[in-house]
Design an enzyme around this catalytic site. Structure first.
Site, mmCIF file in Angstrom:
data_model
loop_
_atom_site.group_PDB
_atom_site.id
_atom_site.type_symbol
_atom_site.label_atom_id
_atom_site.label_comp_id
_atom_site.label_asym_id
_atom_site.label_seq_id
_atom_site.Cartn_x
_atom_site.Cartn_y
_atom_site.Cartn_z
ATOM 1 N N ASP A 116 0.844 -1.191 0.000
ATOM 2 C CA ASP A 116 0.000 0.000 0.000
ATOM 3 C C ASP A 116 0.882 1.246 0.000
ATOM 4 O OD1 ASP A 116 -2.343 -1.453 0.039
ATOM 5 O OD2 ASP A 116 -2.560 -1.365 2.225
ATOM 6 N N TYR B 17 5.780 -9.053 8.273
ATOM 7 C CA TYR B 17 5.334 -7.672 8.448
ATOM 8 C C TYR B 17 5.383 -7.295 9.930
ATOM 9 C CZ TYR B 17 3.255 -8.397 3.817
ATOM 10 O OH TYR B 17 3.053 -8.696 2.491
ATOM 11 N N ASP C 141 -7.287 1.440 7.690
ATOM 12 C CA ASP C 141 -5.990 2.026 8.026
ATOM 13 C C ASP C 141 -6.202 3.482 8.435
ATOM 14 O OD1 ASP C 141 -6.317 3.523 5.690
ATOM 15 O OD2 ASP C 141 -4.875 2.374 4.532
ATOM 16 N N ARG D 185 -4.306 -5.086 6.821
ATOM 17 C CA ARG D 185 -5.412 -4.241 7.273
ATOM 18 C C ARG D 185 -6.599 -5.087 7.746
ATOM 19 N NH1 ARG D 185 -7.312 -1.070 2.708
ATOM 20 N NH2 ARG D 185 -6.102 -2.433 1.330
#
Length: 301
Positions: free
Chosen positions: A47, A75, A89, A181
């Protein structure tokens, strides 16, 4: 007649430590320009506001992109508890809030339901296609969609920090196709307190690590110089998760022509996917059968 693309026939991988802001496509275009490369692509979208590893493949290395896309990735991300947004987000609009804040024990317990083979519904603002149109385009118009759940393999999901009552930092190792997310959204719902991703960083992707990546500023500073070329990793780096077999001279010739070729293999099972090298250079990827590699991808190096 198709227009011939300008640039060098250069092959390899450049690991970028992506900053927040640019899209993954913009990063690829910057790398292609900086290396004056004819062809480039990336292995796994981030993103715009996410940071970390974006592995960019050049030339023939683009044929190895699927193997990095399929590899495990890690992550590190911070979840803001108590607030749900329409994008899941920090960039989205607040759609609900909660005053409830779970303790660390409750969070650790809730994380267990997101480990292993799970089903995950993508965010409304995602690139999933609905009747040929991207979901985020419909979401921007205010449409609420019933997106189908998708499978995701999560190897681990750990609580690594709790800076304050409103925030929790997690580290996740997962397979392809996952939405961090969605993990934040679903964790918040499971805890009864809501949540969204505040910040996200991909710390490694397959064999590539953020700590080895170049910043965009550094890439721009070294653009069109031999020093930037020196940072290129070989095409073979994208094949790190596949077993290697060695082609015979005759086998290498046949493989380069797209035909099955004789290889020397150790600890490779019949039908297993692997890659063949000749004199240290990748020749092809394919399936090993009865002493031969049957190629599915051939490299023109």
């Amino acid at each position: 007649m198709a227009r011939k693309r300008k640039g060098r026939d250069i092959s390899g991988w450049l690991v970028v430590d992506k900053p927040a802001g640019p899209t993954s496509t913009a990063v690829v275009n910057k790398v292609r320009w900086a290396l004056d490369a004819k062809k480039a692509g990336h292995a796994g979208t981030l993103d715009p506001e996410a940071t970390g590893v974006l592995a960019v493949a050049l030339g023939e290395a683009t044929k190895t992109v699927p193997f990095i896309t399929d590899a495990l990735k890690a992550y590190e991300f911070t979840v803001r508890l108590g607030i749900a947004t329409n994008t899941d987000d920090a960039e989205g609009e607040v759609i609900a809030t909660s005053d409830m804040r779970p303790d660390d024990a409750a969070i650790k317990e809730a994380l267990n339901q997101f480990i292993g083979d799970i089903e995950q519904v993508p965010p409304q603002f995602s690139a999933v296609k609905i009747d040929g149109e991207r979901a985020y385009k419909r979401a921007r118009e205010g449409e609420e969609m019933a997106l189908a759940a998708r499978p995701l393999y999560v190897e681990s999901l750990l609580l690594v920090d709790r800076p304050d009552a409103d925030h929790v930092t997690l580290e996740m190792v997962c397979g392809k196709g996952g939405y961090v997310r969605a993990i934040a959204r679903d964790l918040g719902r499971a805890l009864g307190c809501l949540g969204h991703v505040r910040d996200l960083r991909r710390i490694w992707s397959g064999p590539f690590e953020a700590s080895d990546g170049l910043t965009l500023d550094r890439i721009e500073a070294l653009a069109r110089t031999p020093e930037l070329d020196a940072h290129l990793l070989p095409l073979e780096a994208g094949l790190a998760d596949l077993p290697e077999v060695r082609a015979t001279p005759e086998g290498a010739t046949r493989l380069r022509n797209g035909n099955p070729g004789m290889v020397i293999a150790q600890d490779v099972e019949y039908g297993e996917e692997c890659w063949a090298s000749f004199e240290g250079q990748a020749v092809a990827v394919g399936r090993f059968k009865a002493g031969e590699l049957h190629p599915s991808r051939v490299f023109n190096l």
